[in-house]
Every structure is written in C-alpha cells, then in structure tokens.
Write an enzyme that holds these catalytic residues in place. Sequence first.
Site, PDB file in Angstrom:
ATOM      1  N   ILE A  70       0.897  -1.157   0.000  1.00  0.00           N
ATOM      2  CA  ILE A  70       0.000   0.000   0.000  1.00  0.00           C
ATOM      3  C   ILE A  70       0.939   1.211   0.000  1.00  0.00           C
ATOM      4  CG2 ILE A  70      -0.229  -0.342   2.496  1.00  0.00           C
ATOM      5  CD1 ILE A  70      -2.728   1.147   2.602  1.00  0.00           C
ATOM      6  N   SER A  71       0.725   2.155  -0.912  1.00  0.00           N
ATOM      7  CA  SER A  71       1.658   3.274  -1.071  1.00  0.00           C
ATOM      8  C   SER A  71       1.696   4.141   0.186  1.00  0.00           C
ATOM      9  CB  SER A  71       1.262   4.147  -2.257  1.00  0.00           C
ATOM     10  OG  SER A  71       1.194   3.389  -3.425  1.00  0.00           O
TER      11      SER A  71
END
Length: 219
Positions: A70-71
């Site tokens: 997940i960024s």
Amino acid sequence: MNRLASAPLQQSYDRPRKRMVDEQIIARGVQSPRVIAAMLQVQRHLFAGEALRLHAYKDKSLPIGEGQTISQPYMVAKMTELLDLKGHERVLEIGTGCGYQTAVLSCLCKRVYSIERIKSLHELAKRNLRKARHSNVMLRCGDGLLGWEDYAPFDAIIVTAGGFASDLWLEQLAEGGVLLMPEGIGKSHRLVRRYKQEGKVEEEYFDDCTFVPLLSGVS
Ligand code: SAH
C-alpha cells in the site's frame, strides 16, 4: 452497532490520522482542500492488515501480501492531487491492491473502476471497501494493461504500479482526460501526467518514486 462501545477505537485513530495529514501531506506541499479532506476521512487503518494497524499512519509504504504494498500516504495524496478531480469524473485505477487509494479517489469523483491482477488482493479490497462503506466503486480481477473497455471513456486513469503505459489507456481516455502513472524501469520511476487534448498528448513530469512493478496477466 453499539456506538458507545466503538467510540474509543475510532478516536484512537483520529489523532494519528490528523498528524499524518499535517506532517506528511500538508507539510510537503499538498494544498488541495478536497484531497486533504479525503485523506482525513478515509480510515487507512482499516486497509492495513490487522498486524500492521498500528503502523497505518506512519510515513511509509506497508506490505499487503503477495509481495505488494500500500503506497506511502504522501504518494497517495500527491497522485490524487495531480488528478485535480472536481467530483463528476469516472476514474479508472490500475492496481487496486488493498483498496486504500481506491477509497480516497471514491470520495472525490463520481465512480471509480479499479482493476487488480492478483485474485487474493482483489478479494481483500472488496472486503476492505465494503467495511469502510465506499459504495461508488466497481472492482474487477483482470489485467489492467487491457483497460476496461466496457466502461470507457474515462475522465482520468491512475496507475499505481510502475512501468510503461499501455496504448489502450490513451484510447480509453476521454478527450481532455488525464493519465497519471509512475513511469520507468525496475525500481526507478517518475510520476508522469499526460493530458489528451485535441488529438495530441501533453506531458509533465513530477516526483521520482519507487513502485511495485506493473505486470501483465492475472495471478
Ligand atoms: N493502490 C494500491 C497500491 C497497490 S500496489 C493500494 O492503495 O493498496 C500496486 C498493485 O498493482 C499491486 O496490487 C499489483 O498486483 C497491481 N498490478 C500490477 N500490475 C497490474 C496489472 N497489469 N493489472 C492490474 N493490477 C496490476
């Protein structure tokens, strides 16, 4: 649901989320009030797995399984700001992952169409988005390099894996639409924004970054 019983849990994440927005997002130059409001609204801890919940608001990307991530919050906010969404748009996202970026986009546009190539992550995103009550989202397990012709043209396309653009994306972009992606080889990417305008494509480059790779096929 027993509101009183759930209140302390909710509160315990409000403060770290506010700090994340102040210290990682506003302090680094994201200015859009709509993007800031969406980053304050979406409960990132619901998208990070149980084990990583306490790390959800830290200044880093997090593993979501299958070797994917997940960024980092800043990157999600920056990419969202670069799309400059007004609220009426239909947005195609390539790389649903756990659905966090999808959730942020869904607060800011009419509908998000999001494609993920890994089945288990597609299922995870479905659960997460339902739990977090984001309903203007359509998810598909498939190869995002093919776009999603049934729902084209899109006002915006955002790619959350690094590589090179598929020709089909520009074809499926509406006139005046925007395509945003991390472009480059290996782990060395740069955000590029392209506008499709009167048969021509204009491009601008932004931050250097590192994303997981854009791959073909379904897994
Ligand atoms: N936006 C996501 C980030 C996920 S990382 C989030 O907020 O969690 C990028 C994702 O892109 C990975 O889950 C990876 O499996 C997916 N991906 C890579 N190539 C793809 C392709 N061709 N089609 C669809 N998804 C792809």
